[in-house]
Structures are given as structure tokens and as C-alpha cells.
Design a protein around this motif. Structure first.
Motif, PDB file in Angstrom:
ATOM      1  N   GLN B  66      -3.944  -9.126  22.464  1.00 53.17           N
ATOM      2  CA  GLN B  66      -4.973  -9.803  21.683  1.00 53.17           C
ATOM      3  C   GLN B  66      -6.352  -9.260  22.025  1.00 53.17           C
ATOM      4  OE1 GLN B  66      -4.115 -12.246  19.272  1.00 53.17           O
ATOM      5  NE2 GLN B  66      -6.157 -11.517  18.726  1.00 53.17           N
ATOM      6  N   PHE B  98      -7.477  -8.555  11.495  1.00 50.18           N
ATOM      7  CA  PHE B  98      -6.545  -9.548  12.042  1.00 50.18           C
ATOM      8  C   PHE B  98      -5.322  -9.793  11.157  1.00 50.18           C
ATOM      9  CE2 PHE B  98     -10.429 -10.618  14.361  1.00 50.18           C
ATOM     10  CZ  PHE B  98      -9.914 -10.705  15.650  1.00 50.18           C
ATOM     11  N   THR B  99      -5.281  -9.198   9.962  1.00 48.34           N
ATOM     12  CA  THR B  99      -4.106  -9.415   9.119  1.00 48.34           C
ATOM     13  C   THR B  99      -3.511  -8.113   8.621  1.00 48.34           C
ATOM     14  OG1 THR B  99      -5.295  -9.548   7.008  1.00 48.34           O
ATOM     15  CG2 THR B  99      -5.151 -11.555   8.316  1.00 48.34           C
ATOM     16  N   ARG B 105       3.807 -14.999  14.482  1.00 48.67           N
ATOM     17  CA  ARG B 105       3.487 -16.412  14.674  1.00 48.67           C
ATOM     18  C   ARG B 105       3.814 -16.875  16.089  1.00 48.67           C
ATOM     19  NH1 ARG B 105       3.386 -18.185   9.195  1.00 48.67           N
ATOM     20  NH2 ARG B 105       1.877 -19.907   9.069  1.00 48.67           N
ATOM     21  N   LEU B 108       1.268 -15.499  18.677  1.00 49.65           N
ATOM     22  CA  LEU B 108      -0.047 -16.132  18.600  1.00 49.65           C
ATOM     23  C   LEU B 108       0.016 -17.584  19.039  1.00 49.65           C
ATOM     24  CD1 LEU B 108      -2.895 -15.361  17.821  1.00 49.65           C
ATOM     25  CD2 LEU B 108      -2.509 -16.352  15.574  1.00 49.65           C
ATOM     26  N   ARG B 159     -11.034 -17.957  15.682  1.00 51.28           N
ATOM     27  CA  ARG B 159     -10.171 -18.726  16.590  1.00 51.28           C
ATOM     28  C   ARG B 159      -9.693 -20.007  15.911  1.00 51.28           C
ATOM     29  NH1 ARG B 159     -13.851 -20.086  20.559  1.00 51.28           N
ATOM     30  NH2 ARG B 159     -12.780 -22.079  20.436  1.00 51.28           N
ATOM     31  N   GLY B 162      -7.159 -19.283  13.341  1.00 54.60           N
ATOM     32  CA  GLY B 162      -5.848 -19.036  13.930  1.00 54.60           C
ATOM     33  C   GLY B 162      -5.135 -20.329  14.270  1.00 54.60           C
ATOM     34  N   ARG B 163      -5.887 -21.266  14.824  1.00 59.25           N
ATOM     35  CA  ARG B 163      -5.288 -22.551  15.173  1.00 59.25           C
ATOM     36  C   ARG B 163      -4.728 -23.239  13.925  1.00 59.25           C
ATOM     37  NH1 ARG B 163      -9.701 -24.531  18.702  1.00 59.25           N
ATOM     38  NH2 ARG B 163     -10.283 -25.811  16.909  1.00 59.25           N
ATOM     39  N   TRP B 165      -3.874 -21.808  11.101  1.00 63.30           N
ATOM     40  CA  TRP B 165      -2.772 -21.040  10.529  1.00 63.30           C
ATOM     41  C   TRP B 165      -1.467 -21.376  11.246  1.00 63.30           C
ATOM     42  CZ3 TRP B 165      -0.208 -16.349  12.407  1.00 63.30           C
ATOM     43  CH2 TRP B 165       0.639 -15.785  11.435  1.00 63.30           C
ATOM     44  N   PHE B 174      -2.652 -15.885   6.408  1.00 62.58           N
ATOM     45  CA  PHE B 174      -3.714 -15.906   7.412  1.00 62.58           C
ATOM     46  C   PHE B 174      -5.037 -15.445   6.809  1.00 62.58           C
ATOM     47  CE2 PHE B 174      -4.917 -14.422  11.964  1.00 62.58           C
ATOM     48  CZ  PHE B 174      -5.683 -15.556  12.115  1.00 62.58           C
ATOM     49  N   ILE B 178      -8.719 -17.321   7.179  1.00 59.82           N
ATOM     50  CA  ILE B 178      -9.900 -16.666   7.746  1.00 59.82           C
ATOM     51  C   ILE B 178     -11.054 -16.716   6.752  1.00 59.82           C
ATOM     52  CG2 ILE B 178     -10.829 -14.448   8.487  1.00 59.82           C
ATOM     53  CD1 ILE B 178      -8.226 -13.780   9.755  1.00 59.82           C
TER      54      ILE B 178
END
Lengths: 193, 193
Positions: B66, B98-99, B105, B108, B159, B162-163, B165, B174, B178
Motif C-alpha cells: 500500500q 488506486f483502481t 478486497r 484492503l 482513505r 476505501g472504508r 468501499w 471503487f 473515490i
DNA sequence: CAAGAACTTGCGTGTCACGCACTATTTGCG
DNA sequence: CGCAAATAGTGCGTGACACGCAAGTTCTTG
């Protein structure tokens, strides 16, 4: 004395964090490894085993005070008058929370600028995100993503403000730096100098 | 041969991070303590001592991938066309970064939702702030506080994205999450649902 | 005031990070 | 083309640490 116990607990917790931070500052950012668990425990007047009941690492103990402060972010926002626009309410709440006693430069420098402490320092600031997001959501009526994004962004801006305040060059009150940083966030067009 | 040595080094580093993350995912968020250093090292085909030359903690090894990704944030922004407005350039750069491969999944989730990994996870994301701030400063011509605040806020928003998603409820790509999160940041007035 | 919960403490253990010294591989230069 | 210097990998040993466990101690509650 409904909770004599809770207050004792909080007292020892604070004793440990302040002792840990003090010893760390004494050794300077370079000699973090020299701060032994035994030293922290005895400085706090507690057995090493008890120290370990409160914190599971030196880093966590050192940054514990910062974490406690950040955790009050939500309450600080809730204490602002209801009519205030969100951006000024947040700004004033954060200024009050983080500069009511102007923070100790050496302590903040130790926490924010020591590489081995970086993770725990970020964690300490991040604990404020949840409560702040909740308070923002209450105030704005919104829910879901946006309040959380705003809260996380505010916390991030305060972190950056702290870094700048520690720079020897800029010799301004912390409150001003926080206001400028949050200004960058809330009114992106205006480049406040 | 631009440094055979550097490439070998990067290869072993990646071998260690992928092995560490894989083993951690296998044990699940609860059994992080069961992921022994020996297992990681042997899974990566190196000696435990070598593992320790690359990373100084299990947590750092697990989150290393990461961190490598976040570190490319600055370059991702620089790759956007020069005429693009800052907000869309940042958004598209981050979406791409990031995608490009949609993240795993389970990986992350392990990184972001395991309490013991929280500090290192925040650190991993935060390494992107510096390079992103630099790239923003180049683009905007500004310098000092504002680019850093913007960069930190962007990273924080990602961040949070991400949480969200990872939440079982919201089953969106995702990239969309974002975009919504950064929308909260750049156009605060519009409450995107 | 007595039963029980909460907190502290000492001890023992398994793990870990890292300094040091040595070997093997790569690089750069004469 | 080889030789020296730099760099990476490895084994060993050590000091520190986090935590489970099982007492002993202090506070709460009915």
C-alpha cells in the motif's frame, strides 16, 4: 463518588502518558530506543506490568495524550452555537481544542517529527475523525460519506498546521496557522498567505 | 542494465510484502499474532534476517505494498494533461492510481480494518502526501501551506472512500466512491448522494 | 457487612528487532 | 580481462518487550 475507580484509572493513564512523553523528549528524537519500559513505569509510579495493561507499546503511551485531546473533537464542535455556519464552527472549535493551552513545542515536535512515532502519531490524530464526523453529521443533517470526508480532511489540515507551526521559520501563534490551514480547505479559491 | 541490483532489491521487497499480506489475509484480522516472521520470510524465500533488513516490523511488511502505491501519487498527478483544472486532474489521477487494478478486497480490508495495523496503514497512505503536495504545488504555482493541506485532505478522502468501499452494503465500483469522496472535498455545496 | 467485581503486581514465556561478523554477488576501473 | 570496492544476504547472539496466568489488594453493591 460514583466512579472513584474511573477517575483513578484516568489519573494513572495520564501519569503514564506524561511520564512517557517527558522521558522521550529528554532523550530527543534520536534516542527513542533508550526510553525503556521500566523507566516509564517507575517514572509514573506504577509497575511495568500495569503500564502494559494501559498501553501495548511505548509509542502508544507516548502519543496517548495527543489521542485523548483529539478524541474530544466532536464535543468541541457540539459546544459551538447552533446558528454558526459549519466552516467557522469547525474552525473555532478546533482552534479552541488545540490551542486552549498552547501545546508544548518540544512534546509536539517529538510526537510529529520522530519517524518511529509516525504511525502512532497519525493514529492519535485519527481517533478524532470518528467523533468529529458524527458531530458534523448532526449539525448538517447529512449522513454517510460527506461528513466523514470533511472530518478526515479537517484532521489532516490540523496535522499539516502542526507541522508548519513546528517549523523554526514561521513564528506565528498556533491558532493563526490552524485558521490558515482550514481556510485552504474551506475557501480553496482564496490563497491566504 | 539500469542497476540489476536495484531491480533485485525491489523484487525481494515485493516478494516479502505480498507474502506478508497473503499470510495475514489467510489468518484473518483476528489472528495477526499468528503470522510469524519466520513464515513470512520462508514464504518470500529469504532468511528471517533479510526480511528484517527490509522491514522493521510485521506491520510495516504487510502494509508495504500500500505504501508503494501511495508513493506514486505525485507522478500520477504529473501525468495528467497540463490544461486540466486542478480538481479534475487530482480526481482522475487518484482514480487511475488506486483502481487501475481494482484492489483486492480482502487485502484492503485486512490493512484498513485490523486495529493493530491501523497505525501502519495510516502511515502507508500518508507517504503519498509529500509527493502529492509537491506535484500540486508545481501545477498551481502556489507553495507552502495550501498545497500540503490539499494533498493531505485528498489522501484522507481516499482513505474514507476505501472504508466505504469495503462496507458490504455499498456495492459500487471503487472509482465511483473515490469520485464521490473527492467531490465532497472540492465542491462542498453539492451534497452528492 | 459480606460477596463479588475491578485493578495492580510478579513471574514465566515466546517472539522480536537488531548489532556484528562473514560470505557471495555485482559494479567500476585500471 | 581481472581485481578491488561496494552492496546484498545470512547465521548467531542478545537485550527488550508484550502478554497470559494466577495470586493479592482495593473498591462497589446489594
Amino acid at each position: 463518588m460514583s466512579d472513584l475507580r474511573a477517575r483513578n484509572r484516568q489519573a494513572t493513564r495520564e501519569a503514564i502518558t506524561t511520564a512517557a512523553l517527558r522521558l522521550a523528549v529528554e532523550q530527543g528524537p534520536g534516542g527513542l530506543a533508550l526510553v525503556r519500559v521500566n523507566d516509564i513505569a517507575s517514572a509514573a509510579g506504577v509497575s511495568p506490568r500495569t503500564y502494559n495493561n494501559y498501553f501495548s507499546s511505548r509509542e502508544e503511551a507516548i502519543c496517548g495524550g495527543q489521542a485523548d485531546q483529539s478524541r474530544r473533537a466532536g464535543d468541541a464542535l457540539r459546544a459551538r452555537p447552533a446558528g454558526e455556519p459549519l466552516d467557522v464552527a469547525v474552525t473555532e472549535a478546533m482552534v479552541g481544542l488545540f490551542t486552549d493551552p498552547e501545546p508544548d513545542r518540544a512534546g509536539l515536535r517529538m510526537i510529529m517529527l520522530t519517524p518511529e512515532l509516525e504511525g502512532e502519531a497519525l493514529r492519535a490524530f485519527a481517533v478524532g475523525e470518528a467523533s468529529l464526523a458524527e458531530a458534523i453529521a448532526e449539525r448538517g443533517g447529512e449522513t454517510g460519506l460527506c461528513p466523514e470526508v470533511t472530518a478526515a480532511a479537517v484532521v489532516a489540515a490540523i496535522r499539516v498546521a502542526g507541522r508548519h507551526w513546528l517549523t523554526p521559520a514561521a513564528n506565528q501563534p498556533f491558532a493563526d496557522v490552524i485558521r490558515r490551514a482550514l481556510g485552504c480547505l474551506f475557501s480553496p479559491g482564496r490563497t491566504s498567505r
